[in-house]
Design a protein around this motif. Sequence first.
Motif, PDB file in Angstrom:
ATOM      1  N   PRO A 104      38.127 -22.995  -8.762  1.00  0.00           N
ATOM      2  CA  PRO A 104      38.482 -21.428  -8.594  1.00  0.00           C
ATOM      3  C   PRO A 104      38.013 -20.967  -7.078  1.00  0.00           C
ATOM      4  O   PRO A 104      37.913 -20.186  -7.119  1.00  0.00           O
ATOM      5  CB  PRO A 104      37.695 -20.795  -9.559  1.00  0.00           C
ATOM      6  CG  PRO A 104      36.631 -21.240 -10.117  1.00  0.00           C
ATOM      7  CD  PRO A 104      37.033 -22.385 -10.055  1.00  0.00           C
ATOM      8  N   ASN A 144      32.859 -18.439  -1.792  1.00  0.00           N
ATOM      9  CA  ASN A 144      32.870 -18.417  -3.430  1.00  0.00           C
ATOM     10  C   ASN A 144      33.185 -17.166  -3.879  1.00  0.00           C
ATOM     11  O   ASN A 144      32.583 -16.047  -3.993  1.00  0.00           O
ATOM     12  CB  ASN A 144      31.078 -18.258  -4.312  1.00  0.00           C
ATOM     13  CG  ASN A 144      31.058 -17.721  -5.424  1.00  0.00           C
ATOM     14  OD1 ASN A 144      32.222 -17.903  -6.014  1.00  0.00           O
ATOM     15  ND2 ASN A 144      30.153 -18.099  -6.009  1.00  0.00           N
ATOM     16  N   THR A 146      34.095 -16.336  -6.788  1.00  0.00           N
ATOM     17  CA  THR A 146      34.104 -15.667  -8.496  1.00  0.00           C
ATOM     18  C   THR A 146      32.889 -15.156  -8.448  1.00  0.00           C
ATOM     19  O   THR A 146      32.116 -14.495  -7.787  1.00  0.00           O
ATOM     20  CB  THR A 146      33.956 -17.385  -9.228  1.00  0.00           C
ATOM     21  OG1 THR A 146      32.722 -17.226  -8.521  1.00  0.00           O
ATOM     22  CG2 THR A 146      35.623 -18.265  -8.579  1.00  0.00           C
ATOM     23  N   SER A 167      29.277 -25.267 -11.845  1.00  0.00           N
ATOM     24  CA  SER A 167      28.769 -23.516 -12.587  1.00  0.00           C
ATOM     25  C   SER A 167      27.820 -22.790 -13.824  1.00  0.00           C
ATOM     26  O   SER A 167      27.037 -23.822 -14.602  1.00  0.00           O
ATOM     27  CB  SER A 167      30.461 -23.261 -12.949  1.00  0.00           C
ATOM     28  OG  SER A 167      30.341 -21.704 -12.817  1.00  0.00           O
ATOM     29  N   GLN A 171      34.441 -23.029 -17.178  1.00  0.00           N
ATOM     30  CA  GLN A 171      35.442 -22.112 -16.412  1.00  0.00           C
ATOM     31  C   GLN A 171      36.599 -22.194 -17.521  1.00  0.00           C
ATOM     32  O   GLN A 171      37.064 -23.767 -18.217  1.00  0.00           O
ATOM     33  CB  GLN A 171      35.599 -23.246 -15.103  1.00  0.00           C
ATOM     34  CG  GLN A 171      34.517 -23.443 -14.148  1.00  0.00           C
ATOM     35  CD  GLN A 171      34.180 -21.978 -13.926  1.00  0.00           C
ATOM     36  OE1 GLN A 171      35.778 -21.580 -13.145  1.00  0.00           O
ATOM     37  NE2 GLN A 171      33.502 -20.747 -13.747  1.00  0.00           N
TER      38      GLN A 171
END
Length: 177
Positions: A104, A144, A146, A167, A171
């Motif tokens: 993402p 980023n 997110t 991460s 996710q």
Amino acid sequence: PRPGQECPYRCASHATPLLRKLKDLDMDLQHNKVHNLSLAVPRLDAVVLRPGETLSYWRRIGPPTARRGYREGMQLKNGVVSSAVGGGLCQCSNLLYWMTLHTPLTVVERHRHGYDVFPDVDRTQPFGGGATCAYNYMDLMIRNDTEQTWRLHLWLTEDQLCGEWWSDAPQPLRYEV
């Protein structure tokens, strides 16, 4: 390999061959490309992107000059294959871009190749799925957007350039291109 406890969830990975048999291309340029990658990859490996941060490919690598140890490698400019100091680093920007498409994370700057120098040579991603780079005016920048922290892991094996995005949270979505 796990790049640390801060980001324990692998979310995207990819690998590309370091050497390809190409018609009428001096293999020394490809060996020099591998050398150039061996200088650039450690500058990108273990980069952490916290929410709101942006990764600039060239800001992390710096100028690919002979003084810094870079060699003449393959360069593609205006559809013509030639050589240039630091040539071949687009293999790393291609890999980084391709992996990022499967996360993402947001690509905020990317330039596509105008010519396919590797048509159907053990292709693992479609033409148009890469990101050309030229210091200091054609960058690859990834932001980023997110709420997670991300860590990039890049390394070279004897025959491949490998990469992963990790991460700090699993996710919920899987991205396919």
